[in-house]
Design a protein around this motif. Structure first.
Motif, PDB file in Angstrom:
ATOM      1  N   THR A  85       0.848  -1.189   0.000  1.00 41.46           N
ATOM      2  CA  THR A  85       0.000   0.000   0.000  1.00 41.46           C
ATOM      3  C   THR A  85       0.882   1.237   0.000  1.00 41.46           C
ATOM      4  OG1 THR A  85      -1.565  -1.183   1.424  1.00 41.46           O
ATOM      5  CG2 THR A  85      -1.838   1.195   1.265  1.00 41.46           C
ATOM      6  N   PRO A  86       0.601   2.200  -0.869  1.00 41.92           N
ATOM      7  CA  PRO A  86       1.325   3.468  -0.740  1.00 41.92           C
ATOM      8  C   PRO A  86       1.055   4.049   0.652  1.00 41.92           C
ATOM      9  CG  PRO A  86       0.162   3.372  -2.839  1.00 41.92           C
ATOM     10  CD  PRO A  86      -0.315   2.209  -2.017  1.00 41.92           C
ATOM     11  N   ILE A  87       2.078   4.558   1.311  1.00 44.60           N
ATOM     12  CA  ILE A  87       1.938   5.075   2.678  1.00 44.60           C
ATOM     13  C   ILE A  87       0.821   6.104   2.775  1.00 44.60           C
ATOM     14  CG2 ILE A  87       3.088   6.434   4.485  1.00 44.60           C
ATOM     15  CD1 ILE A  87       4.131   3.591   4.435  1.00 44.60           C
ATOM     16  N   GLU A  88       0.721   6.980   1.779  1.00 47.70           N
ATOM     17  CA  GLU A  88      -0.291   8.032   1.844  1.00 47.70           C
ATOM     18  C   GLU A  88      -1.722   7.490   1.763  1.00 47.70           C
ATOM     19  OE1 GLU A  88       1.137   7.863  -2.472  1.00 47.70           O
ATOM     20  OE2 GLU A  88       2.121   7.919  -0.521  1.00 47.70           O
ATOM     21  N   ASP A  89      -1.895   6.226   1.364  1.00 48.84           N
ATOM     22  CA  ASP A  89      -3.223   5.618   1.287  1.00 48.84           C
ATOM     23  C   ASP A  89      -3.641   4.915   2.580  1.00 48.84           C
ATOM     24  OD1 ASP A  89      -3.287   6.540  -1.292  1.00 48.84           O
ATOM     25  OD2 ASP A  89      -3.111   4.560  -2.232  1.00 48.84           O
ATOM     26  N   ILE A  90      -2.749   4.872   3.570  1.00 45.58           N
ATOM     27  CA  ILE A  90      -3.088   4.211   4.841  1.00 45.58           C
ATOM     28  C   ILE A  90      -3.987   5.133   5.653  1.00 45.58           C
ATOM     29  CG2 ILE A  90      -2.192   3.326   7.035  1.00 45.58           C
ATOM     30  CD1 ILE A  90       0.344   2.496   5.486  1.00 45.58           C
ATOM     31  N   ALA A 127       2.714  -2.607  12.639  1.00 41.01           N
ATOM     32  CA  ALA A 127       3.772  -2.228  11.697  1.00 41.01           C
ATOM     33  C   ALA A 127       3.226  -1.242  10.662  1.00 41.01           C
ATOM     34  CB  ALA A 127       4.341  -3.465  11.010  1.00 41.01           C
ATOM     35  N   LYS A 128       2.003  -1.454  10.230  1.00 37.85           N
ATOM     36  CA  LYS A 128       1.372  -0.551   9.261  1.00 37.85           C
ATOM     37  C   LYS A 128       1.175   0.834   9.870  1.00 37.85           C
ATOM     38  CE  LYS A 128      -2.229  -1.296   6.041  1.00 37.85           C
ATOM     39  NZ  LYS A 128      -3.542  -1.904   5.778  1.00 37.85           N
ATOM     40  N   LEU A 129       0.716   0.880  11.118  1.00 32.96           N
ATOM     41  CA  LEU A 129       0.526   2.163  11.791  1.00 32.96           C
ATOM     42  C   LEU A 129       1.858   2.896  11.954  1.00 32.96           C
ATOM     43  CD1 LEU A 129      -1.429   4.118  13.172  1.00 32.96           C
ATOM     44  CD2 LEU A 129      -0.991   2.893  15.311  1.00 32.96           C
ATOM     45  N   SER A 134       5.366   7.271  11.306  1.00 34.36           N
ATOM     46  CA  SER A 134       6.805   7.598  11.413  1.00 34.36           C
ATOM     47  C   SER A 134       7.533   7.128  10.162  1.00 34.36           C
ATOM     48  CB  SER A 134       7.405   6.899  12.636  1.00 34.36           C
ATOM     49  OG  SER A 134       6.715   7.239  13.790  1.00 34.36           O
ATOM     50  N   PRO A 135       7.412   7.878   9.084  1.00 33.49           N
ATOM     51  CA  PRO A 135       8.040   7.421   7.832  1.00 33.49           C
ATOM     52  C   PRO A 135       9.564   7.276   7.970  1.00 33.49           C
ATOM     53  CG  PRO A 135       6.881   9.523   7.519  1.00 33.49           C
ATOM     54  CD  PRO A 135       6.751   9.149   8.949  1.00 33.49           C
TER      55      PRO A 135
END
Length: 138
Positions: A85-90, A127-129, A134-135
């Motif tokens: 998943t692109p990070i911005e889509d989480i 891990a997803k959160l 925290s990129p």
């Protein structure tokens, strides 16, 4: 030697990315692995975490991966992700709710097998959160 390496991120649903990049950092099972053009061939497991795609010295794209495999050749790096998943889509609030629900599932598990499955899902949601909040590699 070329300056860029071809990079693909493939999930079971679709091809998320296919482009030439300066560098990519992948969460390999043994630790984060930086891959650039001319990298030695390797096949490795991918752990849940963030893939950081670099253009020059800065990160241009980030993807959360739930695990999978990577293959590096001298010209190309391919990640076959279980989930990506692109990070911005989480959705952070949805992921926080999922963590709460999964924590309850762990404590209400009827047997060890059910508990282990819930704990694995909970670790993945955490891990997803973390990836969203925290990129890595700013």
């Amino acid at each position: 030697m070329a300056d860029k390496i071809g990079f693909d991120v493939v999930s079971p649903e679709r091809l998320l990315l296919s482009e030439d990049v300066d560098m990519v950092v992948i969460p390999a099972e043994e630790g984060d692995m930086g891959v650039m053009a001319g990298h030695a061939p390797v096949i490795a497991n991918v752990r849940p975490g963030t893939i950081a795609v670099f253009s020059g010295n800065s990160v241009q794209k980030r993807y959360f991966v739930a695990g999978g495999f990577l293959e590096v050749t001298g010209e190309r790096c391919t990640v076959l992700a279980e989930q990506a998943t692109p990070i911005e889509d989480i959705d952070i609030s949805a992921t926080q709710s999922q963590i709460k629900d999964l924590s309850e599932d762990v404590s209400h598990a009827k047997d060890e097998r059910e508990k282990e499955a819930a704990e694995a899902d909970l670790a993945l949601a955490r891990a997803k959160l973390q990836a969203a909040e925290s990129p890595a590699y700013k």
